[in-house]
Structure formats: structure tokens, C-alpha cells
Motif scaffolding. Sequence first.
Motif, PDB file in Angstrom:
ATOM      1  N   ASN A 166      -3.806   1.606  11.595  1.00 29.60           N
ATOM      2  CA  ASN A 166      -5.257   1.516  11.454  1.00 29.60           C
ATOM      3  C   ASN A 166      -5.655   0.513  10.379  1.00 29.60           C
ATOM      4  O   ASN A 166      -6.642  -0.208  10.526  1.00 29.60           O
ATOM      5  CB  ASN A 166      -5.847   2.894  11.159  1.00 29.60           C
ATOM      6  CG  ASN A 166      -5.673   3.836  12.335  1.00 29.60           C
ATOM      7  OD1 ASN A 166      -5.897   3.454  13.485  1.00 29.60           O
ATOM      8  ND2 ASN A 166      -5.245   5.062  12.067  1.00 29.60           N
ATOM      9  N   LEU A 167      -4.879   0.449   9.295  1.00 30.51           N
ATOM     10  CA  LEU A 167      -5.150  -0.561   8.277  1.00 30.51           C
ATOM     11  C   LEU A 167      -4.914  -1.958   8.840  1.00 30.51           C
ATOM     12  O   LEU A 167      -5.675  -2.891   8.550  1.00 30.51           O
ATOM     13  CB  LEU A 167      -4.267  -0.334   7.049  1.00 30.51           C
ATOM     14  CG  LEU A 167      -4.576   0.898   6.203  1.00 30.51           C
ATOM     15  CD1 LEU A 167      -3.563   1.020   5.071  1.00 30.51           C
ATOM     16  CD2 LEU A 167      -5.985   0.842   5.637  1.00 30.51           C
TER      17      LEU A 167
ATOM     18  N   ARG B 146      -7.865  -2.894  10.962  1.00 30.53           N
ATOM     19  CA  ARG B 146      -9.103  -3.118  10.206  1.00 30.53           C
ATOM     20  C   ARG B 146      -9.096  -4.449   9.454  1.00 30.53           C
ATOM     21  O   ARG B 146     -10.150  -5.080   9.302  1.00 30.53           O
ATOM     22  CB  ARG B 146      -9.322  -1.983   9.200  1.00 30.53           C
ATOM     23  CG  ARG B 146      -9.856  -0.708   9.809  1.00 30.53           C
ATOM     24  CD  ARG B 146      -9.842   0.434   8.806  1.00 30.53           C
ATOM     25  NE  ARG B 146     -10.600   0.170   7.602  1.00 30.53           N
ATOM     26  CZ  ARG B 146     -11.927   0.278   7.509  1.00 30.53           C
ATOM     27  NH1 ARG B 146     -12.632   0.618   8.562  1.00 30.53           N
ATOM     28  NH2 ARG B 146     -12.544   0.065   6.356  1.00 30.53           N
ATOM     29  N   HIS B 147      -7.939  -4.886   8.979  1.00 29.96           N
ATOM     30  CA  HIS B 147      -7.944  -5.970   7.994  1.00 29.96           C
ATOM     31  C   HIS B 147      -7.230  -7.256   8.405  1.00 29.96           C
ATOM     32  O   HIS B 147      -7.477  -8.304   7.802  1.00 29.96           O
ATOM     33  CB  HIS B 147      -7.335  -5.474   6.681  1.00 29.96           C
ATOM     34  CG  HIS B 147      -8.104  -4.353   6.050  1.00 29.96           C
ATOM     35  ND1 HIS B 147      -9.359  -4.541   5.515  1.00 29.96           N
ATOM     36  CD2 HIS B 147      -7.808  -3.035   5.903  1.00 29.96           C
ATOM     37  CE1 HIS B 147      -9.802  -3.373   5.044  1.00 29.96           C
ATOM     38  NE2 HIS B 147      -8.893  -2.458   5.272  1.00 29.96           N
TER      39      HIS B 147
ATOM     40  N   ASP C  28      -6.890   1.115   1.856  1.00 30.09           N
ATOM     41  CA  ASP C  28      -7.922   0.388   2.587  1.00 30.09           C
ATOM     42  C   ASP C  28      -8.642  -0.595   1.664  1.00 30.09           C
ATOM     43  O   ASP C  28      -8.862  -1.758   2.011  1.00 30.09           O
ATOM     44  CB  ASP C  28      -8.912   1.387   3.180  1.00 30.09           C
ATOM     45  CG  ASP C  28      -9.958   0.722   4.058  1.00 30.09           C
ATOM     46  OD1 ASP C  28      -9.592   0.185   5.115  1.00 30.09           O
ATOM     47  OD2 ASP C  28     -11.143   0.756   3.677  1.00 30.09           O
TER      48      ASP C  28
ATOM     49  N   ASP D   7       0.746   1.352   8.284  1.00 28.41           N
ATOM     50  CA  ASP D   7      -0.418   2.013   8.872  1.00 28.41           C
ATOM     51  C   ASP D   7      -1.079   1.122   9.923  1.00 28.41           C
ATOM     52  O   ASP D   7      -1.614   0.054   9.604  1.00 28.41           O
ATOM     53  CB  ASP D   7      -1.414   2.365   7.760  1.00 28.41           C
ATOM     54  CG  ASP D   7      -2.482   3.331   8.224  1.00 28.41           C
ATOM     55  OD1 ASP D   7      -3.217   2.983   9.162  1.00 28.41           O
ATOM     56  OD2 ASP D   7      -2.589   4.430   7.647  1.00 28.41           O
TER      57      ASP D   7
ATOM     58  N   THR E 173       0.810  -1.222   0.000  1.00 31.64           N
ATOM     59  CA  THR E 173       0.000   0.000   0.000  1.00 31.64           C
ATOM     60  C   THR E 173       0.839   1.267   0.000  1.00 31.64           C
ATOM     61  O   THR E 173       0.301   2.367   0.131  1.00 31.64           O
ATOM     62  CB  THR E 173      -0.926   0.019   1.239  1.00 31.64           C
ATOM     63  OG1 THR E 173      -0.118  -0.009   2.429  1.00 31.64           O
ATOM     64  CG2 THR E 173      -1.847  -1.193   1.248  1.00 31.64           C
TER      65      THR E 173
ATOM     66  N   ALA F  54      -8.543  -4.825   1.739  1.00 31.75           N
ATOM     67  CA  ALA F  54      -9.808  -5.555   1.796  1.00 31.75           C
ATOM     68  C   ALA F  54      -9.878  -6.586   0.667  1.00 31.75           C
ATOM     69  O   ALA F  54     -10.324  -7.725   0.872  1.00 31.75           O
ATOM     70  CB  ALA F  54     -10.981  -4.581   1.709  1.00 31.75           C
TER      71      ALA F  54
ATOM     72  N   PHE G  10      -4.969   6.715   1.556  1.00 26.49           N
ATOM     73  CA  PHE G  10      -5.604   5.868   2.566  1.00 26.49           C
ATOM     74  C   PHE G  10      -6.798   5.101   1.997  1.00 26.49           C
ATOM     75  O   PHE G  10      -6.973   3.914   2.282  1.00 26.49           O
ATOM     76  CB  PHE G  10      -6.060   6.701   3.767  1.00 26.49           C
ATOM     77  CG  PHE G  10      -6.695   5.857   4.835  1.00 26.49           C
ATOM     78  CD1 PHE G  10      -5.916   5.171   5.749  1.00 26.49           C
ATOM     79  CD2 PHE G  10      -8.075   5.714   4.904  1.00 26.49           C
ATOM     80  CE1 PHE G  10      -6.490   4.361   6.725  1.00 26.49           C
ATOM     81  CE2 PHE G  10      -8.666   4.908   5.875  1.00 26.49           C
ATOM     82  CZ  PHE G  10      -7.862   4.237   6.788  1.00 26.49           C
TER      83      PHE G  10
END
Length: 260
Positions: free
Chosen positions: A197-198, A201-202, A172, A195, A163, A176, A168
Motif C-alpha cells: 500500500n505504501l 501511494r508513493h 507513510d 508494504d 520504513t 512522502a 504505518f
Amino acid sequence: MLEARRLTLRRGERALIDDLSLTAACGELTLIVGPNGAGKSTLLSLLSGLTPPTSGDLRLAGRDVRTLGARDLARLRAVVEQEPGWQPGFNAAELVMMGGYLQGGSRNGWREAMRLMQCDALAKRQLETLSGGERQRVHLARALWQLMSSGESQRFWLLDEPTAALDFGLADALLAEVRALAQTLRLGVVAVVHDLNLAWRHADQILLMESGRGAAFGPPGEIMQKDRLEALYGVRLAELISHDEQLRAFVPLAEPRTRD
């Protein structure tokens, strides 16, 4: 499974990777995170078999990597490096087709790999005309086609900062997609990301690295703890949680400026 046990890589007196263990299962996305210089890319090179460890054990689908030749490795795992090389003069489709060269996959299967990576519209574009993010998707499709055409039941997709060239929203969406492909095609995916946060999330599993060692390994809910991350990165964080506790984000806090 991809199984690494007590991997160590030394250069002189320095341990670049120090007694590190992890497992990555087919059908899951395992993300490696940590500060700059923690050894994330070095570890991925070890896991891919490109760099031999000084000591430790690495197995892909139960097979000792030290016993595998280049062709066998290519059937079991595909690698997309942080800055994969490319030659001007080729178009995107030609690069993706190279992924099936060793395996001799079906004549048109590469088209499916490009479709799955949502870069089929780029097929006839010359590589030098693509943006960094577009070229990254093409390289991901090339590696995906390598695995799809391998004929192996256990396959591993190793990605170093996939990425990095993306904003962002695109990052993201890409993670996914990668996780969905891991589940659908039963691929074991191990990727380096920066990241947090990524990763939250994943990831199915997160390896948190510090100075060449595994600081923590497990599901995001166990690994992504505010105090642990603040100590590791040396920064104060705000942890934002939605009212239903389904969404979470970590935001670095700027230190207040003092007046002269």
C-alpha cells in the motif's frame, strides 16, 4: 539516470539476480517490492556498486560504475542499508557530519540535511539513546548530506527498507517526505519496501521482483494488479477502492477455519 541492463549475479550454480533491467530517473521515487527472498536487498547492493555483478551493465549519470573509484561513487550515490552500523559515543549531529567528509561540504550544511529529515531536534542526542526510527532518520540525513555536498548534478539515494522500524503512519509520512525531496533536490531515489500500500501511494515507478528476476516494472497503476500480486505472494487479497478511485488499498484475506 541510473541505468541497469541485464544485471546478473551468480553464486555457484545459483543466480541471485537474473538478467534484470531497470532505469531510475532523477526527481523520481522508484520502489522495489516483492516477497522475502526475491533478491531486493541484493539488487540494491548491485545498484550501489558495493557488489559487482557477474554480468550486465550499470551506469550512474551515464558513467560505467566499474570505472568509478570509491570517492567518485560517493559523489554520485549515497546508501542507507537495512541495518546501518553506528558506534556508541557519537551524537546524531556528528554522524550526519560524516556524510560530507569526502566532499568537504560547507561547515553548517549538515544542519539543513537534519532539518529536511526532521531530526534536527536530535542533534545533541547520543546515538545509543535514540529509538530505531529516530536513528534511521539520522542515517537518512547523513546520506542526504553526502549528496547535498557532492557538487554533482545527478545524484542517487539508495535506501534498503527505510520504513522497517516505523509504524504505518510514520512510514507513510517518511516516504512522502522522501518523494518530496526527490522532486525538490532532483535526486533519483531507489528504495526497497515491503508494504504494497505504501508502494501504491508513493512510488513513481515500481519494480516487482520474483526469485531474482524483474516480474514487472512501471508506474503503480500498471504494476499493482490484484491477480498478479495474489499469484506472486500466494495469498488472497481484497482490493479496496474509494468512490472517486483516488485511494486504493490491498488487504490480505484470512482463509476461513474449518471445524474439526
